[in-house]
Design a protein around this motif. Structure first.
Motif, PDB file in Angstrom:
ATOM      1  N   GLU A 197       5.606   3.564   1.288  1.00 16.03           N
ATOM      2  CA  GLU A 197       5.132   2.224   0.959  1.00 16.03           C
ATOM      3  C   GLU A 197       5.251   1.328   2.186  1.00 16.03           C
ATOM      4  OE1 GLU A 197       6.008   1.781  -3.819  1.00 16.03           O
ATOM      5  OE2 GLU A 197       7.385   0.806  -2.425  1.00 16.03           O
ATOM      6  N   MET A 198       4.155   0.607   2.452  1.00 16.04           N
ATOM      7  CA  MET A 198       4.095  -0.344   3.564  1.00 16.04           C
ATOM      8  C   MET A 198       3.497  -1.646   3.030  1.00 16.04           C
ATOM      9  SD  MET A 198       5.170   1.404   6.258  1.00 16.04           S
ATOM     10  CE  MET A 198       4.619   0.471   7.688  1.00 16.04           C
ATOM     11  N   ASN A 199       3.588  -2.714   3.834  1.00 13.61           N
ATOM     12  CA  ASN A 199       2.912  -3.952   3.454  1.00 13.61           C
ATOM     13  C   ASN A 199       1.436  -3.642   3.203  1.00 13.61           C
ATOM     14  OD1 ASN A 199       4.897  -6.181   3.611  1.00 13.61           O
ATOM     15  ND2 ASN A 199       5.091  -5.523   5.738  1.00 13.61           N
ATOM     16  N   GLN A 200       0.860  -4.308   2.198  1.00 15.23           N
ATOM     17  CA  GLN A 200      -0.526  -4.022   1.838  1.00 15.23           C
ATOM     18  C   GLN A 200      -1.455  -4.228   3.032  1.00 15.23           C
ATOM     19  OE1 GLN A 200      -3.250  -6.131  -1.244  1.00 15.23           O
ATOM     20  NE2 GLN A 200      -2.127  -4.514  -2.304  1.00 15.23           N
ATOM     21  N   GLY A 201      -2.330  -3.263   3.243  1.00 12.38           N
ATOM     22  CA  GLY A 201      -3.295  -3.316   4.331  1.00 12.38           C
ATOM     23  C   GLY A 201      -2.829  -2.670   5.626  1.00 12.38           C
ATOM     24  N   TRP A 202      -1.553  -2.297   5.704  1.00 14.97           N
ATOM     25  CA  TRP A 202      -1.014  -1.723   6.942  1.00 14.97           C
ATOM     26  C   TRP A 202      -1.796  -0.473   7.349  1.00 14.97           C
ATOM     27  CZ3 TRP A 202       0.898   2.525   9.347  1.00 14.97           C
ATOM     28  CH2 TRP A 202       1.627   2.328  10.522  1.00 14.97           C
ATOM     29  N   PHE A 203      -2.006   0.448   6.409  1.00 16.53           N
ATOM     30  CA  PHE A 203      -2.698   1.707   6.732  1.00 16.53           C
ATOM     31  C   PHE A 203      -4.146   1.429   7.145  1.00 16.53           C
ATOM     32  CE2 PHE A 203       0.591   2.973   3.594  1.00 16.53           C
ATOM     33  CZ  PHE A 203       1.320   3.825   4.399  1.00 16.53           C
ATOM     34  N   ALA A 204      -4.847   0.597   6.380  1.00 17.12           N
ATOM     35  CA  ALA A 204      -6.260   0.296   6.654  1.00 17.12           C
ATOM     36  C   ALA A 204      -6.420  -0.335   8.040  1.00 17.12           C
ATOM     37  CB  ALA A 204      -6.813  -0.633   5.576  1.00 17.12           C
ATOM     38  N   LYS A 205      -5.526  -1.264   8.387  1.00 15.61           N
ATOM     39  CA  LYS A 205      -5.627  -1.949   9.687  1.00 15.61           C
ATOM     40  C   LYS A 205      -5.444  -0.984  10.851  1.00 15.61           C
ATOM     41  CE  LYS A 205      -3.926  -6.517   8.335  1.00 15.61           C
ATOM     42  NZ  LYS A 205      -2.852  -6.571   7.361  1.00 15.61           N
ATOM     43  N   ARG A 206      -4.769   0.125  10.616  1.00 16.23           N
ATOM     44  CA  ARG A 206      -4.474   1.090  11.692  1.00 16.23           C
ATOM     45  C   ARG A 206      -5.292   2.372  11.577  1.00 16.23           C
ATOM     46  NH1 ARG A 206      -0.916  -2.381  10.406  1.00 16.23           N
ATOM     47  NH2 ARG A 206       0.388  -3.378  11.987  1.00 16.23           N
ATOM     48  N   GLY A 207      -6.273   2.375  10.694  1.00 20.46           N
ATOM     49  CA  GLY A 207      -7.167   3.530  10.573  1.00 20.46           C
ATOM     50  C   GLY A 207      -6.529   4.750   9.941  1.00 20.46           C
ATOM     51  N   VAL A 208      -5.428   4.553   9.219  1.00 24.69           N
ATOM     52  CA  VAL A 208      -4.775   5.676   8.539  1.00 24.69           C
ATOM     53  C   VAL A 208      -5.467   5.864   7.184  1.00 24.69           C
ATOM     54  CG1 VAL A 208      -2.618   6.533   7.563  1.00 24.69           C
ATOM     55  CG2 VAL A 208      -2.597   5.248   9.715  1.00 24.69           C
ATOM     56  N   LYS A 209      -6.050   7.073   6.990  1.00 25.74           N
ATOM     57  CA  LYS A 209      -6.822   7.382   5.778  1.00 25.74           C
ATOM     58  C   LYS A 209      -6.414   8.766   5.279  1.00 25.74           C
ATOM     59  CE  LYS A 209     -11.175   5.473   7.646  1.00 25.74           C
ATOM     60  NZ  LYS A 209     -10.735   4.944   8.935  1.00 25.74           N
TER      61      LYS A 209
ATOM     62  N   VAL B 146      -2.605  12.304   1.537  1.00 31.71           N
ATOM     63  CA  VAL B 146      -3.455  12.796   0.445  1.00 31.71           C
ATOM     64  C   VAL B 146      -4.341  11.665  -0.075  1.00 31.71           C
ATOM     65  CG1 VAL B 146      -3.422  13.715  -1.915  1.00 31.71           C
ATOM     66  CG2 VAL B 146      -1.821  14.605  -0.202  1.00 31.71           C
ATOM     67  N   ASN B 147      -3.742  10.537  -0.414  1.00 30.61           N
ATOM     68  CA  ASN B 147      -4.499   9.351  -0.830  1.00 30.61           C
ATOM     69  C   ASN B 147      -3.639   8.118  -0.612  1.00 30.61           C
ATOM     70  OD1 ASN B 147      -3.055  10.418  -3.262  1.00 30.61           O
ATOM     71  ND2 ASN B 147      -3.993   8.706  -4.337  1.00 30.61           N
ATOM     72  N   ILE B 148      -4.308   6.968  -0.554  1.00 26.19           N
ATOM     73  CA  ILE B 148      -3.636   5.683  -0.348  1.00 26.19           C
ATOM     74  C   ILE B 148      -4.116   4.728  -1.434  1.00 26.19           C
ATOM     75  CG2 ILE B 148      -3.358   3.701   1.214  1.00 26.19           C
ATOM     76  CD1 ILE B 148      -3.888   5.665   3.558  1.00 26.19           C
ATOM     77  N   VAL B 149      -3.186   3.991  -2.006  1.00 26.78           N
ATOM     78  CA  VAL B 149      -3.538   2.999  -3.029  1.00 26.78           C
ATOM     79  C   VAL B 149      -2.960   1.644  -2.639  1.00 26.78           C
ATOM     80  CG1 VAL B 149      -3.702   4.672  -4.916  1.00 26.78           C
ATOM     81  CG2 VAL B 149      -1.522   3.558  -4.464  1.00 26.78           C
TER      82      VAL B 149
ATOM     83  N   SER C 138       0.882  -1.170   0.000  1.00 27.24           N
ATOM     84  CA  SER C 138       0.000   0.000   0.000  1.00 27.24           C
ATOM     85  C   SER C 138       0.914   1.212   0.000  1.00 27.24           C
ATOM     86  CB  SER C 138      -0.887   0.034   1.243  1.00 27.24           C
ATOM     87  OG  SER C 138      -1.786  -1.060   1.252  1.00 27.24           O
ATOM     88  N   ALA C 139       0.567   2.202  -0.806  1.00 24.52           N
ATOM     89  CA  ALA C 139       1.357   3.436  -0.886  1.00 24.52           C
ATOM     90  C   ALA C 139       0.501   4.603  -0.430  1.00 24.52           C
ATOM     91  CB  ALA C 139       1.849   3.676  -2.312  1.00 24.52           C
ATOM     92  N   ALA C 140       1.052   5.379   0.517  1.00 24.78           N
ATOM     93  CA  ALA C 140       0.394   6.604   0.964  1.00 24.78           C
ATOM     94  C   ALA C 140       1.133   7.766   0.319  1.00 24.78           C
ATOM     95  CB  ALA C 140       0.445   6.724   2.483  1.00 24.78           C
ATOM     96  N   PHE C 141       0.393   8.609  -0.383  1.00 22.58           N
ATOM     97  CA  PHE C 141       0.951   9.830  -0.972  1.00 22.58           C
ATOM     98  C   PHE C 141       0.764  10.930   0.067  1.00 22.58           C
ATOM     99  CE2 PHE C 141      -0.279   7.036  -4.435  1.00 22.58           C
ATOM    100  CZ  PHE C 141       0.869   7.033  -5.211  1.00 22.58           C
ATOM    101  N   ILE C 142       1.861  11.630   0.399  1.00 23.86           N
ATOM    102  CA  ILE C 142       1.876  12.484   1.590  1.00 23.86           C
ATOM    103  C   ILE C 142       2.316  13.909   1.253  1.00 23.86           C
ATOM    104  CG2 ILE C 142       2.855  12.708   3.913  1.00 23.86           C
ATOM    105  CD1 ILE C 142       3.497   9.634   3.681  1.00 23.86           C
ATOM    106  N   ALA C 143       1.543  14.881   1.752  1.00 27.03           N
ATOM    107  CA  ALA C 143       1.866  16.304   1.580  1.00 27.03           C
ATOM    108  C   ALA C 143       3.069  16.666   2.454  1.00 27.03           C
ATOM    109  CB  ALA C 143       0.653  17.155   1.956  1.00 27.03           C
TER     110      ALA C 143
END
Length: 133
Positions: A108-120, A84-87, A73-78
Motif C-alpha cells: 500500500e502506497m499513497n494513492q496515485g504513487w504507482f501511476a505517477k511512476r509508471g508502475v503497472k 499482478v494488479n493495482i487498485v 493504492s494497493a499493488a497485489f504482488i506475486a
C-alpha cells in the motif's frame, strides 16, 4: 480480544523495495494483528513510504479501508515481485478490493504513487522479500 487504541502503527520492521529508479521505505506487516491494523489512523505518510503486507501462503487477498484516513493504492504482488494488479481505494470505506489471482504480498502506497511512476501490472519490484530463498 484487546481493544485497539486508535493509534497508527509506526514501529514495524522496515524493508527497502525498488521500483525501477524509485526506492520505497516500507513498513512490514506480518503478524495477523499488524495486517489487520495496517495503515489505519495514519493522518499522513511521506511519498516514499508504504506498507508491505506479507501473508503465509498465496491466496486471494482482499483489502478495505475501514478507519483508514488516507486514500491509498494497493499493488497485489506475486512471490517474484511482479505486480499482478493495482487498485485505488477511497479512505474510510468498506468496499473490498481484491487481488486478480492468489498473492502473498500487498504493497500500500499513497494513492496515485504507482501511476505517477509508471508502475503497472507486469512491472517487477526488487527487494529482499522477492528474492528466491
Amino acid at each position: 480480544m484487546a481493544v485497539q487504541a486508535q493509534e497508527p502503527q509506526t514501529a514495524l520492521q522496515r524493508v527497502k523495495i525498488g521500483a525501477g529508479l524509485h526506492q520505497i521505505d516500507a513498513q512490514v506487516a506480518v503478524a495477523p494483528d499488524e495486517r489487520a491494523t495496517g495503515l489505519m489512523w495514519r493522518k499522513e505518510m511521506p511519498q516514499q513510504e508504504g506498507m508491505l503486507f506479507v501473508f503465509e501462503m498465496p491466496s486471494q487477498q482482499c483489502f478495505w479501508m475501514k478507519n483508514t484516513l488516507l486514500p491509498l493504492s494497493a499493488a497485489f504482488i506475486a512471490d517474484d515481485g511482479t505486480v499482478v494488479n493495482i487498485v485505488d481505494m477511497k479512505a474510510q470505506t468498506l468496499e473490498p478490493h481484491c487481488s486478480a489471482k492468489p498473492v502473498r504480498y500487498v504493497l500500500e502506497m499513497n494513492q496515485g504513487w504507482f501511476a505517477k511512476r509508471g508502475v503497472k501490472p507486469g512491472f517487477k519490484l526488487a527487494g529482499a522479500p522477492f528474492e528466491r530463498r
